[in-house]
Design an enzyme around this catalytic site. Structure first.
Site, PDB file in Angstrom:
ATOM      1  NE  ARG A  11      -3.129   0.227   3.224  1.00  0.00           N
ATOM      2  CZ  ARG A  11      -4.380   0.576   3.021  1.00  0.00           C
ATOM      3  NH1 ARG A  11      -5.163  -0.195   2.346  1.00  0.00           N
ATOM      4  NH2 ARG A  11      -4.862   1.704   3.510  1.00  0.00           N
ATOM      5  NE  ARG A  70       4.459   9.134  -4.867  1.00  0.00           N
ATOM      6  CZ  ARG A  70       3.656   9.496  -3.879  1.00  0.00           C
ATOM      7  NH1 ARG A  70       4.068  10.338  -2.960  1.00  0.00           N
ATOM      8  NH2 ARG A  70       2.439   9.029  -3.849  1.00  0.00           N
ATOM      9  NE  ARG A  76      -3.966  -5.878  15.718  1.00  0.00           N
ATOM     10  CZ  ARG A  76      -3.461  -6.118  16.935  1.00  0.00           C
ATOM     11  NH1 ARG A  76      -3.672  -7.283  17.538  1.00  0.00           N
ATOM     12  NH2 ARG A  76      -2.755  -5.184  17.538  1.00  0.00           N
ATOM     13  NE  ARG A  82      -3.822   5.491  12.038  1.00  0.00           N
ATOM     14  CZ  ARG A  82      -4.068   4.911  10.869  1.00  0.00           C
ATOM     15  NH1 ARG A  82      -3.372   5.250   9.812  1.00  0.00           N
ATOM     16  NH2 ARG A  82      -4.988   3.986  10.749  1.00  0.00           N
ATOM     17  CD  GLU A 122      -5.872   4.515  14.508  1.00  0.00           C
ATOM     18  OE1 GLU A 122      -6.038   5.677  14.055  1.00  0.00           O
ATOM     19  OE2 GLU A 122      -5.740   3.522  13.791  1.00  0.00           O
ATOM     20  CE1 TYR A 174      -6.594  -1.838   5.467  1.00  0.00           C
ATOM     21  CE2 TYR A 174      -4.544  -3.034   5.187  1.00  0.00           C
ATOM     22  CZ  TYR A 174      -5.219  -1.903   5.590  1.00  0.00           C
ATOM     23  OH  TYR A 174      -4.521  -0.857   6.118  1.00  0.00           O
ATOM     24  CG  ASP A 225      -8.034   1.423   0.543  1.00  0.00           C
ATOM     25  OD1 ASP A 225      -7.846   1.288   1.763  1.00  0.00           O
ATOM     26  OD2 ASP A 225      -7.103   1.488  -0.289  1.00  0.00           O
TER      27      ASP A 225
HETATM   28  N1  UDP Z   1       3.015   1.537   7.547  1.00  0.00           N
HETATM   29  C1  UDP Z   1       4.243   1.653   8.155  1.00  0.00           C
HETATM   30  N2  UDP Z   1       4.610   2.845   8.704  1.00  0.00           N
HETATM   31  C2  UDP Z   1       3.795   3.929   8.684  1.00  0.00           C
HETATM   32  C3  UDP Z   1       2.540   3.811   8.037  1.00  0.00           C
HETATM   33  C4  UDP Z   1       2.167   2.594   7.491  1.00  0.00           C
HETATM   34  O1  UDP Z   1       5.006   0.711   8.206  1.00  0.00           O
HETATM   35  O2  UDP Z   1       4.159   4.977   9.209  1.00  0.00           O
HETATM   36  C5  UDP Z   1       2.647   0.215   6.957  1.00  0.00           C
HETATM   37  C6  UDP Z   1       2.109  -0.717   8.010  1.00  0.00           C
HETATM   38  O3  UDP Z   1       2.547  -2.006   7.702  1.00  0.00           O
HETATM   39  C7  UDP Z   1       0.616  -0.598   7.834  1.00  0.00           C
HETATM   40  C8  UDP Z   1       0.490  -0.410   6.329  1.00  0.00           C
HETATM   41  O4  UDP Z   1       1.648   0.359   5.987  1.00  0.00           O
HETATM   42  O5  UDP Z   1      -0.046  -1.728   8.284  1.00  0.00           O
HETATM   43  C9  UDP Z   1      -0.758   0.313   5.892  1.00  0.00           C
HETATM   44  O6  UDP Z   1      -0.875   1.509   6.623  1.00  0.00           O
HETATM   45  P1  UDP Z   1      -2.039   2.567   6.402  1.00  0.00           P
HETATM   46  O7  UDP Z   1      -1.759   3.694   7.314  1.00  0.00           O
HETATM   47  O8  UDP Z   1      -2.166   2.833   4.956  1.00  0.00           O
HETATM   48  O9  UDP Z   1      -3.289   1.742   6.875  1.00  0.00           O
HETATM   49  P2  UDP Z   1      -4.720   2.250   7.342  1.00  0.00           P
HETATM   50  O10 UDP Z   1      -4.764   1.928   8.774  1.00  0.00           O
HETATM   51  O11 UDP Z   1      -4.762   3.714   7.087  1.00  0.00           O
HETATM   52  O12 UDP Z   1      -5.698   1.432   6.545  1.00  0.00           O
END
Ligand code: UDP
Length: 384
Positions: free
Chosen positions: A184, A188, A261, A292, A318, A366, A368
């Site tokens: 995901r 870049r 989860r 976060r 969170e 999972y 979106d």
């Molecule tokens: N991830 C990470 N570090 C970060 C943000 C995301 O390693 O700072 C990885 C982590 O494995 C996570 C995945 O990217 O499970 C997807 O994160 P995202 O925040 O996109 O998931 P959301 O909870 O927003 O669906």
């Protein structure tokens, strides 16, 4: 003939999309939800003039023009671009991984320098991993999230920005997680902090609840109704059921429980205009107990709908936890073990002729937001 053509169980995005399409085809639709509000986990609630994302941050993003046009029928979207910041023990890094991140991490200035640094780290780590597995570096295929992350981005970024966050979020070591989760995240070699590779992105002005309200306009909705507790009675009301709850719960967990989860939020209203200056800050170390902090006003640039600055702020810490009965399920744990169990439930689901299973919980996927809407639209094309 039952009173309704469709009983839609769950007023989240899958349910609301299906219900809208069915109603527009002159079907009689009843939507029910166990909770006392519509919109499922995209539900937003106004606190101090701020739309608070009660079940976690939702940023709408999509590459599917059909879906973007669809949601724009029900809300006007702002121009929010998700640019989360990572906080690793007080060091701040830009996300997703891009030139700002690489510059802060290693002091590199050009894309070539960044690529060389990542290449050097990958090479070292991969030759060790390949040797452990007894294959050559060229033959080495990542088999889990840790291996995938290291082969993508090298060890420093993995250690500081991925490992701690991912293990907190999923409650499992990265070596036991599927690699697709990390796919995901873009990498870049440009100065671009936009988290998503999507053509269209934004937040509905006025909040998601208003958007879903518009989707459900003219459709009967009954809240606080638990389908599984009153199944026989509710089933009699309609010819067909669209079920968007957890698939294992539907079958009384008879094959065992799928793992999810869950997330817990600690919300705080602060008497100051800004706490962190950004909508999302990820705490990527292993020690900080939350994953976060969301500061909701920044999804709407810190302004109310008239464009005035808001004097207060609302933040949500969170915390991620393993789901247990009674908790809200948020994320399916799409690893191999759960995949096998889901496949068994799916067979049972396919045999339920009157019921369509859809959405993140109904399909244990999972998804979106845009993918959920797209899959509901495809389903309506098939069955309506
Ligand atoms: N991830 C990470 N570090 C970060 C943000 C995301 O390693 O700072 C990885 C982590 O494995 C996570 C995945 O990217 O499970 C997807 O994160 P995202 O925040 O996109 O998931 P959301 O909870 O927003 O669906």
């Amino acid at each position: 003939m039952a009173e309704f053509d469709y009983l839609v169980v769950g007023a989240g995005l899958y349910g609301a999309t299906f219900a809208r399409e069915a109603a527009d085809m002159n079907k009689k639709v009843l939507v029910i939800d166990r909770r006392d509000h519509i919109a499922g986990n995209v539900y937003t609630e106004k606190v101090e003039g701020i739309n608070v994302h009660k079940y976690g941050a939702h940023i709408f993003h999509t590459n599917i023009k059909q879906v973007w046009d669809y949601v724009n029928r029900f809300a006007v979207f702002n121009r929010f671009t998700n640019s989360p910041v990572a906080n690793y023990k007080g060091e701040l890094y830009s996300l997703p991984f891009n030139m700002y991140t690489f510059n802060k991490m290693w002091g590199v200035v050009t894309p070539e320098e960044a690529a060389a640094k990542i290449e050097e780290q990958k090479k070292e780590a991969l030759s060790e991993l390949a040797a452990e597995r007894g294959v050559s570096v060229d033959e080495f295929e990542p088999e889990n999230l840790e291996e995938q992350a290291i082969s993508l981005i090298g060890t420093d970024i993995y250690e500081k920005l991925i490992k701690g966050y991912t293990e907190k979020q999923w409650g499992r070591p990265c070596t036991e997680l599927p690699s697709f989760i990390i796919k995901r995240l873009p990498v870049r070699y440009t100065f671009d902090n936009n988290y998503f590779n999507a053509l269209y992105q934004g937040i509905p002005i006025g909040g998601y609840t208003g958007m879903v309200e518009n989707m459900l306009k003219g459709i009967e909705v009954r809240l606080g109704v638990d389908y599984l507790e009153n199944k026989d009675e509710l089933d009699k009301l309609a010819d067909k059921v669209i079920y968007t709850g957890p698939i294992d719960a539907y079958f009384g967990y008879k094959l065992g429980t799928l793992e999810y989860r869950s997330v817990r939020f600690e919300n705080e209203t602060l008497d100051k205009p800004s706490f962190q200056g950004n909508a999302a800050v990820n705490y990527t170390d292993a020690e900080t107990p939350w994953t976060r902090i969301i500061e909701h006003k920044w999804f709407e640039f810190g302004k109310d709908e008239e464009g005035n600055d808001l004097p207060k702020t609302v933040i949500s810490r969170e915390y991620s936890s393993e789901w247990k009965p009674g908790d809200e399920p948020y994320y399916p744990v799409n690893d191999e073990k759960n995949g096998v169990l889901y496949a068994e439930y799916k067979k049972l689901a396919d045999a339920e002729e009157k019921v369509i299973f859809g959405g993140r919980l109904g399909e244990y996927k999972y998804y979106d937001m845009d993918a959920v809407i797209y899959s509901a639209l495809q389903m309506t094309d098939r069955v309506l």
